[in-house]
Design a protein around this motif. Sequence first.
Motif, mmCIF file in Angstrom:
data_model
loop_
_atom_site.group_PDB
_atom_site.id
_atom_site.type_symbol
_atom_site.label_atom_id
_atom_site.label_comp_id
_atom_site.label_asym_id
_atom_site.label_seq_id
_atom_site.Cartn_x
_atom_site.Cartn_y
_atom_site.Cartn_z
ATOM 1 N N ARG A 138 0.818 -1.232 -0.045
ATOM 2 C CA ARG A 138 -0.069 0.120 -0.010
ATOM 3 C C ARG A 138 0.747 1.349 -0.096
ATOM 4 N NH1 ARG A 138 -5.044 -1.947 4.105
ATOM 5 N NH2 ARG A 138 -5.572 -3.541 2.865
ATOM 6 N N ALA A 139 1.970 1.089 0.414
ATOM 7 C CA ALA A 139 2.822 2.374 0.600
ATOM 8 C C ALA A 139 3.704 2.456 -0.728
ATOM 9 C CB ALA A 139 3.897 2.323 1.769
ATOM 10 N N GLY A 140 3.586 1.533 -1.582
ATOM 11 C CA GLY A 140 4.241 1.603 -2.752
ATOM 12 C C GLY A 140 5.297 0.605 -3.296
ATOM 13 N N ALA A 141 5.661 -0.470 -2.633
ATOM 14 C CA ALA A 141 6.349 -1.490 -3.161
ATOM 15 C C ALA A 141 5.563 -2.335 -4.330
ATOM 16 C CB ALA A 141 6.596 -2.483 -2.061
ATOM 17 N N ASP A 142 6.411 -2.519 -5.474
ATOM 18 C CA ASP A 142 5.700 -3.278 -6.331
ATOM 19 C C ASP A 142 6.118 -4.913 -6.341
ATOM 20 O OD1 ASP A 142 5.209 -0.909 -8.268
ATOM 21 O OD2 ASP A 142 7.259 -0.604 -8.300
ATOM 22 N N VAL A 143 7.085 -5.196 -5.696
ATOM 23 C CA VAL A 143 7.561 -6.368 -5.432
ATOM 24 C C VAL A 143 7.910 -6.789 -4.004
ATOM 25 C CG1 VAL A 143 9.096 -8.286 -6.080
ATOM 26 C CG2 VAL A 143 8.886 -6.240 -7.615
ATOM 27 N N VAL A 144 7.527 -7.759 -3.319
ATOM 28 C CA VAL A 144 7.821 -8.014 -1.909
ATOM 29 C C VAL A 144 8.569 -9.357 -2.030
ATOM 30 C CG1 VAL A 144 7.146 -8.835 0.235
ATOM 31 C CG2 VAL A 144 5.862 -6.595 -0.924
ATOM 32 N N ALA A 145 9.891 -9.654 -1.796
ATOM 33 C CA ALA A 145 10.597 -10.534 -1.581
ATOM 34 C C ALA A 145 10.466 -11.210 -0.258
ATOM 35 C CB ALA A 145 12.067 -10.346 -1.768
ATOM 36 N N ILE A 146 9.959 -12.078 -0.203
ATOM 37 C CA ILE A 146 9.779 -13.031 1.169
ATOM 38 C C ILE A 146 10.730 -13.925 1.458
ATOM 39 C CG2 ILE A 146 8.284 -14.605 2.424
ATOM 40 C CD1 ILE A 146 6.151 -13.780 0.373
ATOM 41 N N LEU A 147 11.613 -13.535 2.483
ATOM 42 C CA LEU A 147 12.871 -14.063 2.768
ATOM 43 C C LEU A 147 12.931 -15.056 3.422
ATOM 44 C CD1 LEU A 147 14.815 -10.598 3.518
ATOM 45 C CD2 LEU A 147 14.832 -11.702 1.295
ATOM 46 N N GLU A 148 13.016 -16.200 3.210
ATOM 47 C CA GLU A 148 12.931 -17.450 4.048
ATOM 48 C C GLU A 148 14.402 -18.328 4.297
ATOM 49 O OE1 GLU A 148 11.072 -18.502 6.313
ATOM 50 O OE2 GLU A 148 9.254 -19.191 5.597
ATOM 51 N N PRO A 149 15.581 -17.787 4.462
ATOM 52 C CA PRO A 149 16.724 -18.324 4.575
ATOM 53 C C PRO A 149 16.698 -19.767 5.584
ATOM 54 C CG PRO A 149 16.814 -16.200 5.831
ATOM 55 C CD PRO A 149 15.553 -16.133 5.098
ATOM 56 N N THR A 150 15.766 -19.486 6.520
ATOM 57 C CA THR A 150 16.024 -20.766 7.783
ATOM 58 C C THR A 150 15.296 -21.925 7.354
ATOM 59 O OG1 THR A 150 15.878 -18.802 9.264
ATOM 60 C CG2 THR A 150 15.723 -20.958 10.070
ATOM 61 N N ALA A 151 14.411 -21.770 6.423
ATOM 62 C CA ALA A 151 13.799 -22.909 5.883
ATOM 63 C C ALA A 151 14.554 -23.949 5.048
ATOM 64 C CB ALA A 151 12.363 -22.320 4.949
ATOM 65 N N VAL A 152 15.839 -23.486 4.590
ATOM 66 C CA VAL A 152 16.824 -24.076 3.644
ATOM 67 C C VAL A 152 17.128 -25.434 4.567
ATOM 68 C CG1 VAL A 152 19.005 -23.283 4.460
ATOM 69 C CG2 VAL A 152 18.510 -24.099 1.998
ATOM 70 N N MET A 153 16.948 -25.172 5.585
ATOM 71 C CA MET A 153 17.648 -26.363 6.472
ATOM 72 C C MET A 153 16.602 -27.585 6.650
ATOM 73 S SD MET A 153 17.285 -25.539 10.547
ATOM 74 C CE MET A 153 16.308 -24.485 11.414
ATOM 75 N N LEU A 154 15.346 -27.382 6.218
ATOM 76 C CA LEU A 154 14.057 -28.369 6.246
ATOM 77 C C LEU A 154 14.416 -29.379 5.140
ATOM 78 C CD1 LEU A 154 11.285 -26.057 7.349
ATOM 79 C CD2 LEU A 154 12.936 -27.323 8.837
ATOM 80 N N SER A 155 13.578 -30.718 5.383
ATOM 81 C CA SER A 155 13.294 -31.734 4.329
ATOM 82 C C SER A 155 12.245 -30.970 3.665
ATOM 83 C CB SER A 155 13.106 -33.115 5.017
ATOM 84 O OG SER A 155 11.691 -32.964 5.781
#
Lengths: 213, 328
Positions: free
Chosen positions: B177-194
């Motif tokens: 709503r403030a103006g971002a066109d793209v939102v990158a959802i950062l999920e680095p910790t999930a890399v450790m999951l099966s």
Amino acid sequence: MEDDLLTGIKAGVVAGRLGGMGDMTRAALDTGVPAADIMSLGLIEAMSIVGEKFEKKEYFVPEVLVSARAMHESMDVLRPLLEASGVEPLARVTMGTVKGDLHDIGKDIVSIVLTGAGFEVQSLGADVPSEKFVEAAAGGAGVVGMSSLLTTTRPRMAEVIRLLEERGLRDGVKVIIGGAAVTEGFANEIGADGYGADAAQAVRLVKSLLGIQ
Amino acid sequence: MKLIDRLPTDHRPVVPLMGYPGVTAAGRKAKAALTEPVTHLECMTLLENRFRPDALFMIMDLTVEAEALGLDVTFETDGPPSVVSHPIDDAAKLAALKVPDPRRSGRMPLFLEVAASLKGKLSGMLGAYCIGPFTLAAELAGPEDLAIKTITDPDFAKSAVDFSAEVGRAYATALVRAGADVVAILEPTAVMLSPATFEQFCAEPLARLGATVRSEGGCPVLHICGDSTHLFGPMATCGMDGLSLDHPVDLAKAFEAVGPGTVVIGNVDPVGVMMEGDPQSVRKASGILIERFGDLPNYVLGTGCDLPGETPLENIDALMAMREAAGA
């Protein structure tokens, strides 16, 4: 009976069965299984299997951490006995994440897999002052392992190596590094003995540096 | 409009994640850029003027949401800040947390203000970051404890991730709503999951967060650091407009997983090439990527992860110059 108990301890660690490992360990000791056998044939063999499963991507970090916790339940019972009997590990490895860097998991996984390979691992945790690594080397660690996930903290690794040189400790210890902020090139640049991109590489590296196998 | 329909057609899109080099170039400290809107904006303006990227992302900060929930944060290293401790270790403490109002919680208003200031003033899209649900849950409960609880206390782990997704939805809504066109959802910790654990705990909350970004008119992109190859299958089911992937992965496998409507962004090595290398090594590494994927309309050349502040600007120039490289 003794074999069943050892097999049970090993299977319990591989499966990450929490809550009963201490009792199983005490039961094995009560039937006369030496603590050193529980350690080598039970726990280390189990963690070696866990390490293989991790490398083959059958296990991931949560499974490895739960197995390590199960191992520690048993180790807590064994430790006083092992210390009294003076059983020697392959070598002592000190692991930590450098000062300013709070990332724990990567170096903990390396520590766990090294334990499975028969090394005694001393964990310094994260955000470790450089002086602590030097103290560990002075205290007899054969290998010092440092992790950095932030490029702003990686100069600390060079600082540790410099301190080891200043204290005349550098020749007696192997220094290895890892983590997303470092590369093989950086390891060479700061005069580390090696770089491991993952836990399996780190174990191979430690073995080759110490001339094991 | 989906991300793939917003990509430029007159040149090859290039999107480095370069907030921290912007801080360095402006001669500022990370703490100043992440606590003073005017300083953050100064760094963004410098990056926009020099590079004119196809999407300019704000300075990455994985502590914003955790801090808004009351956790302590340190800026000690003059790099990305860190959460100091992880006190939310049981269901009662988790239940006591409320989804923060982004307009008045912690430093969330700073990012909203910077987004609003940049809206409509960039040559490309405006990118913002929002922490992924599993990664925020790991900040709250501690990464090792949360990892263990996916096995020993899955109800807690699930509640923590679900709550974190709600925090993300509120914040991401405000960012768009403030103006971002793209939102990158950062999920680095999930890399450790099966893959199975990722499906069990992350896939639905991520899809919910992504759907919220899209319903507000933004483009959701999922970023996971490290070697996430084993997760490409479940990541592709989260309904994202794009995946942003790190340097250890082979992007060919990601293209196979996502299909032609989803953008794949990546994956020049941020440390080994962008920071430690020179313009020649950047040209070589990005040239290989362009040779392999340059003909795919859903490919965006980018960095595998956020660039360190020590990255030479000439190396980013060399990456940006690939926009006009042969085949574009």
